[in-house]
Design a protein around this motif. Sequence first.
Motif, PDB file in Angstrom:
ATOM      1  N   GLU A 299       0.820  -1.214   0.000  1.00 26.91           N
ATOM      2  CA  GLU A 299       0.000   0.000   0.000  1.00 26.91           C
ATOM      3  C   GLU A 299       0.859   1.272   0.000  1.00 26.91           C
ATOM      4  N   THR A 300       1.772   1.372   0.965  1.00 28.66           N
ATOM      5  CA  THR A 300       2.570   2.593   1.136  1.00 28.66           C
ATOM      6  C   THR A 300       3.487   2.823  -0.063  1.00 28.66           C
ATOM      7  N   ARG A 301       4.177   1.766  -0.454  1.00 23.11           N
ATOM      8  CA  ARG A 301       5.134   1.913  -1.562  1.00 23.11           C
ATOM      9  C   ARG A 301       4.420   2.313  -2.866  1.00 23.11           C
ATOM     10  N   ARG A 303       1.561   3.905  -3.218  1.00 20.55           N
ATOM     11  CA  ARG A 303       1.104   5.296  -3.128  1.00 20.55           C
ATOM     12  C   ARG A 303       2.282   6.256  -3.294  1.00 20.55           C
ATOM     13  N   GLU A 304       3.383   5.922  -2.659  1.00 18.61           N
ATOM     14  CA  GLU A 304       4.577   6.799  -2.770  1.00 18.61           C
ATOM     15  C   GLU A 304       5.059   6.914  -4.218  1.00 18.61           C
TER      16      GLU A 304
END
Length: 486
Positions: A299-301, A303-304
């Motif tokens: 998720e985080t990667r 979005r980044e």
Amino acid sequence: MKKKKKTAKPSIDAVLPRFAKIVGEKNAVRGGEMEPFLREQRDLYRGKAAMVLRPANTEEVAKILALADKTKTMIVPQGGNTGLVGGQTPFDKNAIVVSTARMNKIREVDADANTMTVESGVILQNAQEAAANARRLFPLSLGAEGSCTIGGNLSTNAGGTQVLAYGNARDLVLGLEVVLAGGKVLRGLRKLKKDNTGYDLRHLFMGAEGTLGIITAAVLKLFPAPRAISTAWIGVPSPEAALALLNLALARAGTALTSFELMPRIALEFDLRHLPGARDPLSSPHPWYVLAEIFGDDETRTRELLESLLANGMEKELVIDATIAETNEQRNMLWKLRTGMSDVQKPEGGSIKHDISVPVSSVPAFVKEATAKVERMIPGARVVAFGHLGDGNLHYNVSQPVGADKAAFIAKWEAVNDAVHAIVAKYEGSISAEHGIGLLKRDLLAKAKDPVALSVMHAIKKTLDPNGILNPGKVLRAKISGGRKS
Ligand code: ZN
């Protein structure tokens, strides 16, 4: 119209009971009950037929085609009846529609082989869900997915919104089962990624729109289900900027970039006027928009990656403003704005349609040139050119001027088509990118296709369907003496 018969053919009334017997009386539809099979969803075409048959399996389809060949009866295969070019509509009172609706079994999901074997009447959305249940992805995705069928998708080589990363329908098929005109079954339901044993016959039937055989089942490719999805709605100054942003996104995300859709402001305005619940995702208007989506495993990667792409795009002045979906609901809303663009043109009056592709690098120049031409031809005409920039495919539609007479505008359909397609030809593009030929573009195809390619197509048709019983008059103009004419 009466014509001389070379050989005596039994009358259609004499053969109908024999066809009905194959599928059982209950599945032989006649009279007013045929209505849903004859009506095209946008009322562009109104069909006629003698009967609709709803076979249960491949063997019944084989019997139907054997009898049809023997009695020279026209057969029009039909899946979900969602086609946009009239390919699925019967146009002869002596034609028989073969609906694949009852052949809707998912025969197998082989998660380890990343394959799924389905019958041709399986609804696309059901195939997607069966894959998801096995934590896999079947990536074909398009507006009609709730009602279109795999058989129709393959017969028209459907495109949709994830072609950029996964290819067209034909790229998602490993094996095919097809019933041929005489009733023989080509049994090719293999799961092989590598198979160089001569001609690759499956590709003949995909995109053939039921003119060479009836696809009854397929082995489809599956992919790992994405663990994370990040979606952005992006305001951009121009198609040129969108193209530069596409290449920036491809350089950074590679095949994780699964969608890259281009839309003009006017298409969003139509949404805002006619699509229930629609609202502008950004605080001020922009001339063009991109809907971009990235799949990932975290998720985080993920979005980044999207955020840094947008920041980079802003630095380069390719992006004016953007918003990223925070929730699944927001993502669905952004996609609804995009997929809703087909329907919201209708309340704006007449719309002259094109489904074109050009090399991706030529999209901005094509849009500029075609729009200048159309606006010169019809002052006040509103160009609504939206679609799959990542595939060089635009639905280059032209809405009538505000307050103009609809019939007078639609009367210019052919002239506008000719002008737009001439510019498509200049860029070495295609007049049918993802909707097929059917009846709507049959005569355009004859003009636009390389003459040698066209003659090869006729030769293949003659070989596989010598009596001309399979969807006659679609894709190619029927040149045959067979096929029962009214
Ligand atoms: Zn499309």
